[in-house]
Enzyme design. Structure first.
Site, PDB file in Angstrom:
ATOM      1  N   HIS A 290       1.055  -1.284  -0.025  1.00  0.00           N
ATOM      2  CA  HIS A 290      -0.015  -0.079  -0.321  1.00  0.00           C
ATOM      3  C   HIS A 290       1.002   1.673   0.375  1.00  0.00           C
ATOM      4  O   HIS A 290       0.726   2.707  -1.001  1.00  0.00           O
ATOM      5  CB  HIS A 290      -0.748  -0.469   1.165  1.00  0.00           C
ATOM      6  CG  HIS A 290      -1.612  -0.890   1.062  1.00  0.00           C
ATOM      7  ND1 HIS A 290      -1.700  -1.535   2.575  1.00  0.00           N
ATOM      8  CD2 HIS A 290      -3.023  -1.101   0.413  1.00  0.00           C
ATOM      9  CE1 HIS A 290      -3.257  -3.186   2.331  1.00  0.00           C
ATOM     10  NE2 HIS A 290      -3.593  -2.862   1.476  1.00  0.00           N
TER      11      HIS A 290
ATOM     12  N   LYS B  96     -15.715  -7.989   2.467  1.00  0.00           N
ATOM     13  CA  LYS B  96     -15.204  -8.413   3.644  1.00  0.00           C
ATOM     14  C   LYS B  96     -16.077  -8.889   4.573  1.00  0.00           C
ATOM     15  O   LYS B  96     -16.880  -7.981   5.389  1.00  0.00           O
ATOM     16  CB  LYS B  96     -13.868  -7.564   3.350  1.00  0.00           C
ATOM     17  CG  LYS B  96     -13.500  -8.102   2.344  1.00  0.00           C
ATOM     18  CD  LYS B  96     -11.759  -7.285   1.964  1.00  0.00           C
ATOM     19  CE  LYS B  96     -11.114  -7.788   1.095  1.00  0.00           C
ATOM     20  NZ  LYS B  96     -10.176  -6.387   1.038  1.00  0.00           N
TER      21      LYS B  96
ATOM     22  N   ARG C 195      -1.801  -6.357  -8.162  1.00  0.00           N
ATOM     23  CA  ARG C 195      -0.633  -7.456  -8.223  1.00  0.00           C
ATOM     24  C   ARG C 195      -0.702  -7.740  -9.218  1.00  0.00           C
ATOM     25  O   ARG C 195       0.082  -8.471  -8.996  1.00  0.00           O
ATOM     26  CB  ARG C 195      -1.063  -7.888  -6.852  1.00  0.00           C
ATOM     27  CG  ARG C 195      -1.070  -7.102  -5.885  1.00  0.00           C
ATOM     28  CD  ARG C 195      -1.558  -7.466  -4.369  1.00  0.00           C
ATOM     29  NE  ARG C 195      -2.708  -7.973  -4.418  1.00  0.00           N
ATOM     30  CZ  ARG C 195      -3.783  -8.050  -3.324  1.00  0.00           C
ATOM     31  NH1 ARG C 195      -3.652  -7.657  -2.782  1.00  0.00           N
ATOM     32  NH2 ARG C 195      -5.198  -8.548  -3.703  1.00  0.00           N
TER      33      ARG C 195
ATOM     34  N   SER D 182      -2.991  -7.179   2.662  1.00  0.00           N
ATOM     35  CA  SER D 182      -3.580  -7.549   3.562  1.00  0.00           C
ATOM     36  C   SER D 182      -4.040  -8.568   4.893  1.00  0.00           C
ATOM     37  O   SER D 182      -3.553  -8.770   5.910  1.00  0.00           O
ATOM     38  CB  SER D 182      -4.946  -6.284   4.201  1.00  0.00           C
ATOM     39  OG  SER D 182      -4.359  -4.962   3.700  1.00  0.00           O
TER      40      SER D 182
END
Length: 163
Positions: free
Chosen positions: A18, A42, A92, A130
């Site tokens: 990040h 989430k 990513r 994360s």
């Protein structure tokens, strides 16, 4: 005219990946707003939005054109309200692109005044998320290579499983 960008995410917790995206965005825009948002897809967050904001503040010292805010609403509305011209998202892998592309199109439909800018992650952060940090920390693994040193103890205190 100031070029303002919004860099949204859950940042639960903030990782070196990040920070890489935030730092690079700070070189491209006059002002970057790191926007802590709730991800409806989430489960419960490990850290409150205020805790995440404090961790990010510690980690971005020296980035004078970066500020942090919290949102519980539509990103497109926020971007319009602050006069931002861009939404910055880190990618990513190719698997990230499909979801982020859908979000970019939806945000463009909701607010045409901002473009989504994708920054590819640095090679050393391609696997980092994360979720990965939380999984490793939970089982007592070393997360020092994944998160800023200044918040390492805070993260470990919250996430390491009692043994």
């Amino acid at each position: 005219m100031r070029r303002v960008a919004v860099c949204p995410g859950s940042f639960d917790p903030v990782t070196l990946g990040h920070l890489d995206i935030i730092t690079r965005a700070s070189k491209l825009f006059d002002k970057v707003i790191v926007l802590i948002s709730r991800n409806a897809g989430k489960n419960q967050a490990s850290f409150t939005a205020t805790e995440r904001m404090l961790m990010i503040q510690s980690a971005i010292k020296g980035l004078d054109n970066v500020v942090i805010d919290i949102l519980d609403g539509l990103l497109a509305d926020y971007v319009r309200d602050v006069g931002a011209i861009a939404i910055v998202k880190g990618l990513r892998a190719v698997s990230d692109f499909e979801y982020e592309f859908q979000m970019a199109l939806a945000n463009k439909k909701l607010y045409a005044g901002a473009e989504t800018v994708f920054l590819t992650t640095s090679a050393e952060n391609m696997y980092l998320s994360s979720s990965v940090v939380k999984q490793i920390a939970y089982f007592g693994g070393d997360i020092s290579h994944f998160v800023p040193e200044c918040i390492l103890d805070d993260i470990k205190e919250r996430l390491v499983k009692e043994r």
